[in-house]
Design a protein around this motif. Structure first.
Motif, PDB file in Angstrom:
ATOM      1  N   ALA A 246      43.702  68.426  35.315  1.00 26.04           N
ATOM      2  CA  ALA A 246      44.426  69.203  36.318  1.00 26.04           C
ATOM      3  C   ALA A 246      44.153  70.681  36.058  1.00 26.04           C
ATOM      4  CB  ALA A 246      45.917  68.924  36.220  1.00 26.04           C
ATOM      5  N   PRO A 247      43.980  71.492  37.108  1.00 25.23           N
ATOM      6  CA  PRO A 247      43.717  72.912  36.886  1.00 25.23           C
ATOM      7  C   PRO A 247      44.914  73.591  36.231  1.00 25.23           C
ATOM      8  CG  PRO A 247      44.099  72.476  39.199  1.00 25.23           C
ATOM      9  CD  PRO A 247      44.047  71.146  38.515  1.00 25.23           C
ATOM     10  N   LYS A 248      44.636  74.510  35.351  1.00 27.56           N
ATOM     11  CA  LYS A 248      45.690  75.234  34.654  1.00 27.56           C
ATOM     12  C   LYS A 248      46.092  76.437  35.510  1.00 27.56           C
ATOM     13  CE  LYS A 248      44.289  73.625  30.143  1.00 27.56           C
ATOM     14  NZ  LYS A 248      43.658  72.480  30.707  1.00 27.56           N
ATOM     15  N   LEU A 249      47.288  76.374  36.074  1.00 31.84           N
ATOM     16  CA  LEU A 249      47.762  77.419  36.970  1.00 31.84           C
ATOM     17  C   LEU A 249      48.589  78.451  36.211  1.00 31.84           C
ATOM     18  CD1 LEU A 249      48.854  75.222  39.982  1.00 31.84           C
ATOM     19  CD2 LEU A 249      46.740  76.495  39.722  1.00 31.84           C
ATOM     20  N   VAL A 250      48.520  79.680  36.680  1.00 34.29           N
ATOM     21  CA  VAL A 250      49.297  80.775  36.106  1.00 34.29           C
ATOM     22  C   VAL A 250      50.392  81.132  37.099  1.00 34.29           C
ATOM     23  CG1 VAL A 250      49.214  83.157  35.328  1.00 34.29           C
ATOM     24  CG2 VAL A 250      47.309  81.638  34.859  1.00 34.29           C
ATOM     25  N   LYS A 251      51.631  81.198  36.616  1.00 33.95           N
ATOM     26  CA  LYS A 251      52.779  81.490  37.471  1.00 33.95           C
ATOM     27  C   LYS A 251      53.065  82.990  37.433  1.00 33.95           C
ATOM     28  CE  LYS A 251      57.706  80.454  37.618  1.00 33.95           C
ATOM     29  NZ  LYS A 251      58.764  79.664  36.994  1.00 33.95           N
ATOM     30  N   THR A 252      53.093  83.634  38.597  1.00 36.99           N
ATOM     31  CA  THR A 252      53.447  85.051  38.697  1.00 36.99           C
ATOM     32  C   THR A 252      54.470  85.229  39.804  1.00 36.99           C
ATOM     33  OG1 THR A 252      51.597  85.454  40.191  1.00 36.99           O
ATOM     34  CG2 THR A 252      51.212  85.904  37.880  1.00 36.99           C
ATOM     35  N   VAL A 253      55.249  86.287  39.715  1.00 38.35           N
ATOM     36  CA  VAL A 253      56.244  86.591  40.743  1.00 38.35           C
ATOM     37  C   VAL A 253      55.807  87.872  41.448  1.00 38.35           C
ATOM     38  CG1 VAL A 253      58.655  87.123  41.183  1.00 38.35           C
ATOM     39  CG2 VAL A 253      58.058  85.504  39.392  1.00 38.35           C
ATOM     40  N   GLU A 254      55.599  87.773  42.755  1.00 36.00           N
ATOM     41  CA  GLU A 254      55.184  88.920  43.563  1.00 36.00           C
ATOM     42  C   GLU A 254      56.151  89.079  44.723  1.00 36.00           C
ATOM     43  OE1 GLU A 254      51.227  88.237  44.801  1.00 36.00           O
ATOM     44  OE2 GLU A 254      50.459  88.015  42.770  1.00 36.00           O
ATOM     45  N   ASN A 255      56.767  90.233  44.811  1.00 34.61           N
ATOM     46  CA  ASN A 255      57.717  90.539  45.891  1.00 34.61           C
ATOM     47  C   ASN A 255      58.821  89.483  45.975  1.00 34.61           C
ATOM     48  OD1 ASN A 255      56.096  92.725  46.512  1.00 34.61           O
ATOM     49  ND2 ASN A 255      54.896  91.556  47.988  1.00 34.61           N
ATOM     50  N   GLY A 256      59.301  89.036  44.823  1.00 33.13           N
ATOM     51  CA  GLY A 256      60.374  88.051  44.796  1.00 33.13           C
ATOM     52  C   GLY A 256      59.937  86.644  45.127  1.00 33.13           C
ATOM     53  N   ARG A 257      58.642  86.422  45.228  1.00 31.80           N
ATOM     54  CA  ARG A 257      58.094  85.114  45.570  1.00 31.80           C
ATOM     55  C   ARG A 257      57.274  84.592  44.393  1.00 31.80           C
ATOM     56  NH1 ARG A 257      54.235  84.705  50.724  1.00 31.80           N
ATOM     57  NH2 ARG A 257      52.759  85.184  49.082  1.00 31.80           N
ATOM     58  N   THR A 258      57.460  83.343  44.016  1.00 31.82           N
ATOM     59  CA  THR A 258      56.698  82.750  42.928  1.00 31.82           C
ATOM     60  C   THR A 258      55.353  82.283  43.458  1.00 31.82           C
ATOM     61  OG1 THR A 258      58.745  81.997  41.900  1.00 31.82           O
ATOM     62  CG2 THR A 258      56.710  80.995  41.126  1.00 31.82           C
ATOM     63  N   VAL A 259      54.278  82.731  42.798  1.00 37.03           N
ATOM     64  CA  VAL A 259      52.921  82.405  43.231  1.00 37.03           C
ATOM     65  C   VAL A 259      52.182  81.762  42.063  1.00 37.03           C
ATOM     66  CG1 VAL A 259      50.751  83.359  44.091  1.00 37.03           C
ATOM     67  CG2 VAL A 259      52.912  84.367  44.799  1.00 37.03           C
ATOM     68  N   TYR A 260      51.499  80.657  42.327  1.00 39.12           N
ATOM     69  CA  TYR A 260      50.677  79.998  41.321  1.00 39.12           C
ATOM     70  C   TYR A 260      49.215  80.240  41.666  1.00 39.12           C
ATOM     71  CZ  TYR A 260      54.918  77.579  39.992  1.00 39.12           C
ATOM     72  OH  TYR A 260      56.181  77.282  39.571  1.00 39.12           O
ATOM     73  N   SER A 261      48.417  80.666  40.669  1.00 34.37           N
ATOM     74  CA  SER A 261      47.007  80.932  40.920  1.00 34.37           C
ATOM     75  C   SER A 261      46.169  80.489  39.727  1.00 34.37           C
ATOM     76  CB  SER A 261      46.794  82.420  41.184  1.00 34.37           C
ATOM     77  OG  SER A 261      47.195  83.171  40.055  1.00 34.37           O
ATOM     78  N   LEU A 262      44.878  80.357  39.944  1.00 33.96           N
ATOM     79  CA  LEU A 262      43.954  79.989  38.879  1.00 33.96           C
ATOM     80  C   LEU A 262      43.573  81.234  38.090  1.00 33.96           C
ATOM     81  CD1 LEU A 262      41.649  77.616  40.916  1.00 33.96           C
ATOM     82  CD2 LEU A 262      43.208  76.949  39.117  1.00 33.96           C
ATOM     83  N   PRO A 263      43.553  81.154  36.762  1.00 35.38           N
ATOM     84  CA  PRO A 263      43.166  82.325  35.977  1.00 35.38           C
ATOM     85  C   PRO A 263      41.681  82.635  36.138  1.00 35.38           C
ATOM     86  CG  PRO A 263      43.442  80.432  34.559  1.00 35.38           C
ATOM     87  CD  PRO A 263      43.862  80.008  35.938  1.00 35.38           C
ATOM     88  N   HIS A 264      41.318  83.893  36.007  1.00 34.35           N
ATOM     89  CA  HIS A 264      39.930  84.369  36.086  1.00 34.35           C
ATOM     90  C   HIS A 264      39.285  84.037  37.423  1.00 34.35           C
ATOM     91  CE1 HIS A 264      40.212  85.428  31.911  1.00 34.35           C
ATOM     92  NE2 HIS A 264      40.603  84.212  31.621  1.00 34.35           N
ATOM     93  N   ARG A 265      40.054  84.095  38.496  1.00 36.57           N
ATOM     94  CA  ARG A 265      39.518  83.892  39.842  1.00 36.57           C
ATOM     95  C   ARG A 265      40.053  85.012  40.724  1.00 36.57           C
ATOM     96  NH1 ARG A 265      38.819  79.498  37.494  1.00 36.57           N
ATOM     97  NH2 ARG A 265      37.805  77.657  38.210  1.00 36.57           N
ATOM     98  N   ALA A 266      39.257  85.430  41.676  1.00 39.40           N
ATOM     99  CA  ALA A 266      39.726  86.426  42.628  1.00 39.40           C
ATOM    100  C   ALA A 266      40.784  85.776  43.508  1.00 39.40           C
ATOM    101  CB  ALA A 266      38.564  86.928  43.476  1.00 39.40           C
ATOM    102  N   ARG A 267      41.808  86.537  43.870  1.00 37.08           N
ATOM    103  CA  ARG A 267      42.858  85.983  44.722  1.00 37.08           C
ATOM    104  C   ARG A 267      42.861  86.712  46.065  1.00 37.08           C
ATOM    105  NH1 ARG A 267      47.720  88.324  45.303  1.00 37.08           N
ATOM    106  NH2 ARG A 267      47.991  90.343  44.318  1.00 37.08           N
ATOM    107  N   VAL A 268      43.347  86.044  47.085  1.00 35.11           N
ATOM    108  CA  VAL A 268      43.386  86.596  48.432  1.00 35.11           C
ATOM    109  C   VAL A 268      44.664  87.409  48.598  1.00 35.11           C
ATOM    110  CG1 VAL A 268      43.422  86.037  50.876  1.00 35.11           C
ATOM    111  CG2 VAL A 268      42.079  84.641  49.310  1.00 35.11           C
TER     112      VAL A 268
END
Length: 67
Positions: A24-46
């Protein structure tokens, strides 16, 4: 192309194939503008505007490409 010198048994073939497991991909949890966002590490995000339209790609806080 490499060609095996001898036939590989069915048992050995299946044992070799069963060793490969999908992870399973290892996701990184971040909070942006009060919203929880999961993204892949070392990848460009939109980066999106408030309506959800894609604006550009961002990596390490820098704009890397237009979307």
């Amino acid at each position: 192309m490499a060609v095996p010198k001898r036939k590989m048994s069915r048992s050995n073939t299946r044992h070799r194939r069963s060793a490969w497991k999908a992870e399973a991909p290892k996701l990184v949890k971040t909070v942006e503008n009060g919203r929880t966002v999961y993204s892949l590490p070392h990848r460009a995000r939109v980066v999106e505007d408030s309506q959800g339209n894609a604006l550009f790609l961002e990596y390490k806080g820098r704009k890397v490409a237009d979307a």
